[in-house]
Write an enzyme that holds these catalytic residues in place. Structure first.
Site, short mmCIF file in Angstrom:
data_model
loop_
_atom_site.label_atom_id
_atom_site.label_comp_id
_atom_site.label_asym_id
_atom_site.label_seq_id
_atom_site.Cartn_x
_atom_site.Cartn_y
_atom_site.Cartn_z
N ASP A 168 -31.03 -13.22 -91.92
CA ASP A 168 -31.63 -13.09 -93.24
C ASP A 168 -33.10 -13.47 -93.15
O ASP A 168 -33.46 -14.66 -93.12
CB ASP A 168 -30.91 -14.00 -94.24
N ILE A 169 -33.96 -12.46 -93.09
CA ILE A 169 -35.38 -12.71 -92.85
C ILE A 169 -36.10 -13.32 -94.06
O ILE A 169 -37.26 -13.71 -93.94
CB ILE A 169 -36.10 -11.42 -92.39
N TYR A 225 -42.78 0.85 -103.73
CA TYR A 225 -42.83 0.66 -102.28
C TYR A 225 -44.22 0.20 -101.84
O TYR A 225 -44.37 -0.81 -101.14
CB TYR A 225 -42.45 1.96 -101.57
N TRP A 259 -46.56 8.37 -92.07
CA TRP A 259 -45.75 9.54 -91.74
C TRP A 259 -44.96 9.35 -90.42
O TRP A 259 -45.01 10.17 -89.53
CB TRP A 259 -46.63 10.78 -91.63
#
Length: 285
Positions: free
Chosen positions: A38-39, A127, A153
């Site tokens: 769990d970062i 995001y 990309w």
């Protein structure tokens, strides 16, 4: 020996690092994902770093489902912001190196020349906003020997990406519409992975530094798709469409070409043209 923690190791970049790991015997890799570690948990990550004698963290973990992030704000914030803040604190407390991967989505896409590291950020999506929040948290903590690398990309022979989607659709259809009015540069994840491993011995900064990396050249998504089909010798009709004809939940930058001069000059690296790297990736597919 450098003990390297790679987070998000099942993603495109993490998977490419796994492949390259065997070519770097001086490095001892620890590959994890969110389910294994769990970062966002400070004590859990710090204990792992201490027990494994980690000297470098490469944070590839991110919430990258751009459209889904518009409604899944909580998880996007956890992975793109809070986890990054956590790594920054641990890097500073433990005096270790940190490489964090960020994105072109921190910009609004209104430029007409390649974005430099100092250009104003203005994300247009959840995001992008959460990724920028992660960057700002790191900059505030300001750990030494740490860098942020923004990229764009990303594609690979692993995971889900534009290249694999185009190849799949070519098997299902005889005609495709692909966006012409979004401009950027594809990044082959293996090229980025190689750069990360090459620059680790050269990381020597008193403050956090930001760099840009993508392959060389510029194209639209339409150009990218055409190149994929040309190189694979796939006969399919590709029609150029505008963004307005393909609405998405999250707004995409219209222009997100990144200026790579800083990373090239600082670390003396050579960057391949996107079409050459695409050809290499397609050979693996």
């Amino acid at each position: 020996m450098n003990n390297i923690l790679v987070t998000g190791s099942n993603g495109q970049l993490g998977s490419e690092l796994r492949v390259l790991a065997q070519k770097y015997p001086a490095y001892n890799f620890h590959f994890t994902d969110y389910k294994a570690l769990d970062i966002t948990n400070h004590s859990a990550v710090k204990a792992f770093v201490k027990e494994a004698h980690i000297s470098v963290i490469i944070n590839c973990a991110a919430y990258t489902a751009v459209d889904k992030a518009e409604t899944d704000i909580e998880m996007s914030t956890k992975l793109n912001h809070l986890a990054v803040e956590n790594f920054g604190k641990i890097a500073k407390e433990s005096n270790i190196q940190l490489i964090h991967i960020s994105t072109d989505y921190v910009f609004d896409g209104t430029n007409h020349i390649p974005y430099t590291e100092n250009d104003k950020t203005n994300p247009q999506s959840v995001y992008g906003s959460t990724k920028l929040a992660g960057e700002k948290a790191l900059q505030q903590i300001n750990p030494a020997n740490s860098i942020i690398i923004r990229t764009s990309w990303v594609y690979s022979s692993f995971g889900n990406n534009f290249v694999k989607t185009m190849l799949r659709l070519a098997n299902e259809r005889t005609e495709l519409g692909v966006i012409l009015d979004q401009i950027g540069t594809p990044t082959y994840a293996r090229d980025l992975a190689k750069v990360l491993l090459e620059i680790i011995p050269k990381l020597n900064t008193k403050t956090l530094e930001v760099y840009h990396f993508s392959n060389k050249g510029v194209c639209s998504w339409y150009d990218f798709a055409k190149a994929i089909f040309d190189l694979k010798e796939i006969d399919i009709q590709v029609n150029a469409i505008e963004t307005s004809q393909y609405p998405t939940a999250a707004k995409r930058p219209f222009y997100s070409v990144l200026n790579k001069n800083k990373i090239e000059d600082t670390f003396q690296i050579e960057i391949a043209h996107w079409r050459d790297s695409l050809k290499e990736c397609l050979q693996k597919l």
